[in-house]
Design a protein around this motif. Structure first.
Motif, PDB file in Angstrom:
ATOM      1  N   VAL A 175      54.076   1.985  71.003  1.00 54.92           N
ATOM      2  CA  VAL A 175      52.640   2.225  70.829  1.00 54.92           C
ATOM      3  C   VAL A 175      51.923   0.893  71.047  1.00 54.92           C
ATOM      4  CG1 VAL A 175      50.866   2.806  69.138  1.00 54.92           C
ATOM      5  CG2 VAL A 175      52.991   4.127  69.240  1.00 54.92           C
ATOM      6  N   VAL A 231      48.189  -1.005  72.878  1.00 56.47           N
ATOM      7  CA  VAL A 231      46.927  -0.962  73.629  1.00 56.47           C
ATOM      8  C   VAL A 231      46.571  -2.407  73.977  1.00 56.47           C
ATOM      9  CG1 VAL A 231      44.455  -0.433  73.450  1.00 56.47           C
ATOM     10  CG2 VAL A 231      46.133   1.178  72.524  1.00 56.47           C
ATOM     11  N   ARG A 282      40.876  -2.700  72.739  1.00 55.76           N
ATOM     12  CA  ARG A 282      41.142  -2.161  71.395  1.00 55.76           C
ATOM     13  C   ARG A 282      39.903  -1.657  70.672  1.00 55.76           C
ATOM     14  NH1 ARG A 282      45.703  -6.643  69.940  1.00 55.76           N
ATOM     15  NH2 ARG A 282      47.284  -5.686  71.264  1.00 55.76           N
ATOM     16  N   ARG A 283      40.152  -0.828  69.641  1.00 54.21           N
ATOM     17  CA  ARG A 283      39.149  -0.248  68.741  1.00 54.21           C
ATOM     18  C   ARG A 283      38.123   0.576  69.501  1.00 54.21           C
ATOM     19  NH1 ARG A 283      42.925  -2.279  67.063  1.00 54.21           N
ATOM     20  NH2 ARG A 283      43.123  -3.696  65.284  1.00 54.21           N
ATOM     21  N   ARG A 284      38.610   1.299  70.498  1.00 53.63           N
ATOM     22  CA  ARG A 284      37.776   2.259  71.224  1.00 53.63           C
ATOM     23  C   ARG A 284      38.382   3.656  71.131  1.00 53.63           C
ATOM     24  NH1 ARG A 284      36.895  -1.178  76.825  1.00 53.63           N
ATOM     25  NH2 ARG A 284      36.311  -3.109  75.783  1.00 53.63           N
ATOM     26  N   GLY A 285      39.323   3.828  70.246  1.00 52.34           N
ATOM     27  CA  GLY A 285      39.881   5.166  70.022  1.00 52.34           C
ATOM     28  C   GLY A 285      41.062   5.521  70.917  1.00 52.34           C
ATOM     29  N   LEU A 339      44.335   4.551  70.671  1.00 45.85           N
ATOM     30  CA  LEU A 339      45.493   4.930  69.851  1.00 45.85           C
ATOM     31  C   LEU A 339      45.294   6.351  69.304  1.00 45.85           C
ATOM     32  CD1 LEU A 339      48.100   4.403  68.262  1.00 45.85           C
ATOM     33  CD2 LEU A 339      46.710   3.363  66.474  1.00 45.85           C
ATOM     34  N   ARG A 340      44.093   6.631  68.837  1.00 43.52           N
ATOM     35  CA  ARG A 340      43.783   7.967  68.308  1.00 43.52           C
ATOM     36  C   ARG A 340      44.104   9.037  69.356  1.00 43.52           C
ATOM     37  NH1 ARG A 340      40.777  10.052  64.148  1.00 43.52           N
ATOM     38  NH2 ARG A 340      40.750   8.040  63.105  1.00 43.52           N
ATOM     39  N   SER A 384      54.330  -1.539  62.971  1.00 41.93           N
ATOM     40  CA  SER A 384      54.191  -2.990  63.128  1.00 41.93           C
ATOM     41  C   SER A 384      53.326  -3.568  62.018  1.00 41.93           C
ATOM     42  CB  SER A 384      53.551  -3.317  64.477  1.00 41.93           C
ATOM     43  OG  SER A 384      52.259  -2.737  64.540  1.00 41.93           O
ATOM     44  N   GLU A 385      52.350  -2.771  61.554  1.00 43.46           N
ATOM     45  CA  GLU A 385      51.469  -3.207  60.470  1.00 43.46           C
ATOM     46  C   GLU A 385      51.297  -2.024  59.521  1.00 43.46           C
ATOM     47  OE1 GLU A 385      48.171  -6.167  61.556  1.00 43.46           O
ATOM     48  OE2 GLU A 385      48.306  -4.854  63.302  1.00 43.46           O
ATOM     49  N   TYR A 441      48.785   3.584  60.101  1.00 46.80           N
ATOM     50  CA  TYR A 441      49.220   4.963  60.350  1.00 46.80           C
ATOM     51  C   TYR A 441      48.901   6.012  59.283  1.00 46.80           C
ATOM     52  CZ  TYR A 441      51.398   3.242  64.536  1.00 46.80           C
ATOM     53  OH  TYR A 441      51.594   2.698  65.789  1.00 46.80           O
ATOM     54  N   ARG A 463      46.077   6.942  58.280  1.00 48.54           N
ATOM     55  CA  ARG A 463      44.916   7.731  58.755  1.00 48.54           C
ATOM     56  C   ARG A 463      45.363   8.882  59.671  1.00 48.54           C
ATOM     57  NH1 ARG A 463      44.093   2.936  60.426  1.00 48.54           N
ATOM     58  NH2 ARG A 463      41.972   2.659  59.676  1.00 48.54           N
TER      59      ARG A 463
HETATM   60  C1  LIG Z   1      47.672  -0.890  66.919  1.00 45.84           C
HETATM   61  C2  LIG Z   1      46.953  -0.612  68.248  1.00 45.84           C
HETATM   62  C3  LIG Z   1      47.844   0.266  69.109  1.00 45.84           C
HETATM   63  C4  LIG Z   1      45.640   0.117  67.929  1.00 45.84           C
HETATM   64  O1  LIG Z   1      45.056   0.585  69.128  1.00 45.84           O
HETATM   65  P1  LIG Z   1      43.480   0.905  69.237  1.00 45.84           P
HETATM   66  O2  LIG Z   1      43.282   1.657  70.481  1.00 45.84           O
HETATM   67  O3  LIG Z   1      42.739  -0.328  68.998  1.00 45.84           O
HETATM   68  O4  LIG Z   1      43.269   1.886  67.983  1.00 45.84           O
HETATM   69  P2  LIG Z   1      42.052   2.916  67.817  1.00 45.84           P
HETATM   70  O5  LIG Z   1      40.822   2.312  68.369  1.00 45.84           O
HETATM   71  O6  LIG Z   1      42.443   4.264  68.303  1.00 45.84           O
HETATM   72  O7  LIG Z   1      41.976   2.954  66.243  1.00 45.84           O
HETATM   73  C5  LIG Z   1      42.142   4.110  65.464  1.00 45.84           C
HETATM   74  C6  LIG Z   1      41.879   3.710  64.030  1.00 45.84           C
HETATM   75  O8  LIG Z   1      42.912   2.827  63.589  1.00 45.84           O
HETATM   76  C7  LIG Z   1      42.353   1.592  63.133  1.00 45.84           C
HETATM   77  N1  LIG Z   1      43.260   0.534  63.550  1.00 45.84           N
HETATM   78  C8  LIG Z   1      43.829   0.410  64.762  1.00 45.84           C
HETATM   79  N2  LIG Z   1      44.630  -0.661  64.781  1.00 45.84           N
HETATM   80  C9  LIG Z   1      44.583  -1.209  63.550  1.00 45.84           C
HETATM   81  C10 LIG Z   1      45.206  -2.331  62.979  1.00 45.84           C
HETATM   82  N3  LIG Z   1      46.049  -3.115  63.668  1.00 45.84           N
HETATM   83  N4  LIG Z   1      44.927  -2.599  61.697  1.00 45.84           N
HETATM   84  C11 LIG Z   1      44.076  -1.816  60.999  1.00 45.84           C
HETATM   85  N5  LIG Z   1      43.454  -0.726  61.506  1.00 45.84           N
HETATM   86  C12 LIG Z   1      43.714  -0.436  62.770  1.00 45.84           C
HETATM   87  C13 LIG Z   1      41.021   1.500  63.835  1.00 45.84           C
HETATM   88  O9  LIG Z   1      40.143   0.648  63.129  1.00 45.84           O
HETATM   89  C14 LIG Z   1      40.577   2.951  63.819  1.00 45.84           C
HETATM   90  O10 LIG Z   1      40.102   3.226  62.506  1.00 45.84           O
HETATM   91  P3  LIG Z   1      39.159   4.491  62.165  1.00 45.84           P
HETATM   92  O11 LIG Z   1      40.081   5.690  62.149  1.00 45.84           O
HETATM   93  O12 LIG Z   1      38.648   4.159  60.805  1.00 45.84           O
HETATM   94  O13 LIG Z   1      38.138   4.549  63.235  1.00 45.84           O
HETATM   95  C15 LIG Z   1      46.606  -1.931  68.988  1.00 45.84           C
HETATM   96  O14 LIG Z   1      45.828  -2.712  68.133  1.00 45.84           O
HETATM   97  C16 LIG Z   1      47.831  -2.712  69.428  1.00 45.84           C
HETATM   98  O15 LIG Z   1      48.343  -2.526  70.523  1.00 45.84           O
HETATM   99  N6  LIG Z   1      48.319  -3.634  68.553  1.00 45.84           N
HETATM  100  C17 LIG Z   1      49.486  -4.476  68.877  1.00 45.84           C
HETATM  101  C18 LIG Z   1      50.763  -3.684  69.042  1.00 45.84           C
HETATM  102  C19 LIG Z   1      51.042  -2.829  67.831  1.00 45.84           C
HETATM  103  O16 LIG Z   1      50.991  -3.279  66.693  1.00 45.84           O
HETATM  104  N7  LIG Z   1      51.381  -1.559  68.067  1.00 45.84           N
HETATM  105  C20 LIG Z   1      51.733  -0.613  67.040  1.00 45.84           C
HETATM  106  C21 LIG Z   1      53.213  -0.511  67.008  1.00 45.84           C
HETATM  107  S1  LIG Z   1      53.792   0.439  65.649  1.00 45.84           S
END
Ligand SMILES: CC(C)(COP(=O)(O)OP(=O)(O)OC[C@H]1O[C@@H](n2cnc3c(N)ncnc32)[C@H](O)[C@@H]1OP(=O)(O)O)[C@@H](O)C(=O)NCCC(=O)NCCS
Length: 413
Positions: free
Chosen positions: A82, A84, A89-92, A94-95, A118-119, A123, A125
């Motif tokens: 997973v 992005v 980032r933070r444009r939905g 992952l959602r 990873s953090e 998840y 939510r």
């Molecule tokens: C984690 C990651 C995939 C999130 O992708 P993204 O497209 O920015 O996520 P979205 O915009 O769809 O966010 C969905 C929700 O999750 C929250 N969120 C996403 N990443 C988050 C993070 N790292 N910490 C806290 N909240 C996070 C967003 O604020 C949003 O919150 P909302 O439901 O209140 O609106 C991206 O930050 C990333 O690639 N991180 C590095 C790699 C990683 O950690 N991957 C996960 C492996 S398990």
């Protein structure tokens, strides 16, 4: 304004998917690592995000089997890769990826999803809850005498890398069914694990593997470990880092710990992802010799089909409980389920949607956290995550969901 589309990968896009994932995780892979990672991607269960023609996000689901208390098993979609791009980032995105993967898992008949996060704050939510935990601990060798001498009937044999690749998967496959929370490991998983990339070495050297064989040709466990040396002037301190230790029974478990704790040149033995109820503490004459430095989440679970998932495990006690489950990610948002566990020796379990009055109210993430017995409903209630609507229902649910051993996964995927 850009529009993001989500679709499975094409074979020829795998190298780009590896680049996007590595960039998102802040990794600059070597050519050899790139090739290994490309081998891990299965396009059939991939779902990637594109901004016009540019790939900006990746996700992959693995077809896994999860061991349940009982032990039964459940097919689960293991969410991984997973990522992005930092610029998107933070444009939905992952959602969108998670929603698409859930849709596919439901279509494939997987009643649950699982992941290693990873953090910790991403998840819940989406309805995932931390269902198993792990601890980091260490033992000073000088204090590590056992309370009773270990009587080993078998032999410990060091394996070459080739022997490890040939033998460990079968040993794991047998033992993973004994431990609720463990998941299957594919050939691809083993290839990447045994490749042992530098950034996963915790600062130590390459891995050693030792198996425990009770009789010739039958291995009942193994330990994988590495050494980390710290130079202190003209002398040095060596830590033996246990990567994993698997045992089919308590005798093998003691023999393998006895082996690592009696390795010459080593001052400290540490394990960064041990079980929360590690019996080692009870093997030591001085239980304080084992020091826990961290505790954290291990496997996260998301229930997609609650009746099927609850029906699949066995329970610690007979009883009935009616749950109202609030799901803020998937529709319908609030559903009430009745779980009945009968007295019979053979599993006599029913779980279905009901119109009966709820006795416990909780979110889907909390139900997932309690699913394998890794946390009690009482603890979740104390944290305000479970509401007891009928007196005594928390205690009743805990008696039913309790498991003899703490669930543990220990597989990073
Ligand atoms: C984690 C990651 C995939 C999130 O992708 P993204 O497209 O920015 O996520 P979205 O915009 O769809 O966010 C969905 C929700 O999750 C929250 N969120 C996403 N990443 C988050 C993070 N790292 N910490 C806290 N909240 C996070 C967003 O604020 C949003 O919150 P909302 O439901 O209140 O609106 C991206 O930050 C990333 O690639 N991180 C590095 C790699 C990683 O950690 N991957 C996960 C492996 S398990």
């Amino acid at each position: 304004m850009s529009t993001i589309t989500v679709r499975p990968l094409r074979e020829e896009e795998i190298p780009a998917a590896v680049e996007v994932s590595c960039a998102a995780f802040g990794e600059r892979p070597t050519q050899e690592e790139r090739e290994i990672y490309q081998h891990s991607f299965d396009v059939e269960r991939s779902l990637c995000a594109f901004d016009a023609d540019t790939m900006v996000g990746t996700s992959l689901a693995l077809s896994l089997e999860l061991t349940l208390p009982g032990p039964g098993v459940l097919p689960v979609g293991g969410l991984t890769w997973v990522a992005v791009l930092p610029t998107q980032r933070r444009r939905g995105i992952l959602r969108q990826l998670v929603a698409g993967q859930f849709e596919d898992m439901v279509r494939r008949g997987e009643p649950a999803s699982a992941l290693i996060a990873s953090e910790g704050n991403i998840y819940s939510r989406f309805g995932y809850g931390p269902a198993t935990s792990a601890v980091s601990f260490s033992v000073e060798r000088a204090q590590a005498a056992f309370i009773r001498p270990v009587r080993a009937e078998g032999r410990i044999v060091l394996l070459t890398d080739e022997e490890a690749a040939a033998e460990l998967p079968a040993i794991y496959e047998r033992i993973r069914r004994l431990q609720p929370g463990r998941v299957t490991r594919s050939d691809r998983w083993w290839t990447e694990y045994l490749f042992d990339p530098q950034e996963q070495r915790e600062g130590g050297g390459g891995m050693f593997h030792a198996k425990y064989a009770t009789s010739p040709g039958v291995a009942d466990g193994y330990v994988t470990y590495r050494f980390k040396e710290e130079t202190l002037g003209w002398t040095s301190r060596t830590t033996l880092l246990v990567v994993e230790l698997l045992a089919a029974d308590p005798g093998v478990y003691s023999a393998l710990w006895d082996y690592v704790l009696n390795t010459d040149l080593v001052h400290t033995v540490s394990f960064s992802r041990g079980r929360v109820d590690e019996p080692l503490r009870w093997l030591l004459a001085d239980p304080r010799a084992l020091t826990v430095s961290a505790m954290g989440d291990d496997l996260w679970i998301r229930l997609l089909d609650i009746p099927r998932a609850l029906h699949a495990r066995t329970y610690g006690a007979a009883g009935d409980i009616v749950f109202e489950v609030d799901d803020t990610f998937l529709a319908p948002n609030r559903t009430t389920f009745a779980l009945r566990v009968g007295q019979a020796e053979i599993p006599d379990i029913e779980c279905a949607v009901t119109t009966a009055r709820a006795e416990l109210a909780l979110g889907t993430s909390s139900l997932a956290a309690a699913y394998l017995g890794g946390v009690s409903f009482a603890t979740l209630a104390a944290a305000g995550l479970v509401r007891e609507l009928r007196q005594g229902s928390v205690g009743r649910a805990d008696a039913m969901f309790s498991a003899a051993t703490a669930p543990y996964c220990g597989t990073i995927f």
